[in-house]
Design an enzyme around this catalytic site. Sequence first.
Site, mmCIF file in Angstrom:
data_model
loop_
_atom_site.group_PDB
_atom_site.id
_atom_site.type_symbol
_atom_site.label_atom_id
_atom_site.label_comp_id
_atom_site.label_asym_id
_atom_site.label_seq_id
_atom_site.Cartn_x
_atom_site.Cartn_y
_atom_site.Cartn_z
ATOM 1 C CB SER A 147 -49.289 -8.982 3.042
ATOM 2 O OG SER A 147 -49.552 -7.662 3.483
ATOM 3 C CE1 TYR A 160 -45.170 -8.673 6.565
ATOM 4 C CE2 TYR A 160 -46.590 -7.172 5.353
ATOM 5 C CZ TYR A 160 -46.423 -8.325 6.098
ATOM 6 O OH TYR A 160 -47.509 -9.115 6.364
#
Length: 262
Positions: A147, A160
């Site tokens: 990501s 995250y």
Amino acid sequence: MSILKNFSLEGKIAFVTGASYGIGFGIAKAYAEAGATIVFNDINEELVDKGIKTYEAEGIKAFGYVCDVTDEEKVNETVENIEKEIGIIDILVNNAGIIKRIPMLEMKAEDFRKVIDVDLNAPFIVSKAVIPGMIKKGHGKIINICSMMSELGRETVSAYAAAKGGLKMLTKNIASEYGKYNIQCNGLGPGYIATPQTEPLRTEGNPFNSFIIAKTPAARWGTPEDLTGPAIFLASDASDFVNGHVLYVDGGILAYIGKQPE
């Protein structure tokens, strides 16, 4: 031999975790079109059955397994069954993931651990399960869905970002440890992608939608189709000397400091 043959996945078995819908489904569909046999998992029978029907609607015969990717015993059992029933996995895409958008001071350690478990521990567990078969076969491709949060921080995504930053380093370490067996492990880092999950953020007038468009040199959200070419490259023979790399498909966000305020 045509250079395009280097991008063919004909005869390859691809296991894409959590690919009954979303980005994982888009990648798996592209792999099928490139010639691969598709295997996927999800957390329960209902999602697996729904995924199989979605693949069938696209004319793809996919094999679905119920498996919690955080359960090492179940993952090992699932990989053994795949090898017995379909064959040794050539391509693994660690796609399954979750996010909890909670300010750090309000986040319970239990929630933090859950995100780490799914987004970081699970890729370790699944990779560990498939690598012996890849060693036996003499080649393998592992693609971790990283990501932009593998590089950047942002409000409410402490867990995250920690998991995806760790996944970037796990990618580099798998490449370092198993490259000698002709196994390439790379990351694919999506930018902001237009999916059903992000639809509420993309409504006209939403400040976040305007922020993303202004921050992206391409001046738009990405699409699942934008990820398919890079995903095929990392799964194909064309990337045999690419290892430990994270390929960001973000429209240029990570390269751009942003517009000067007017």
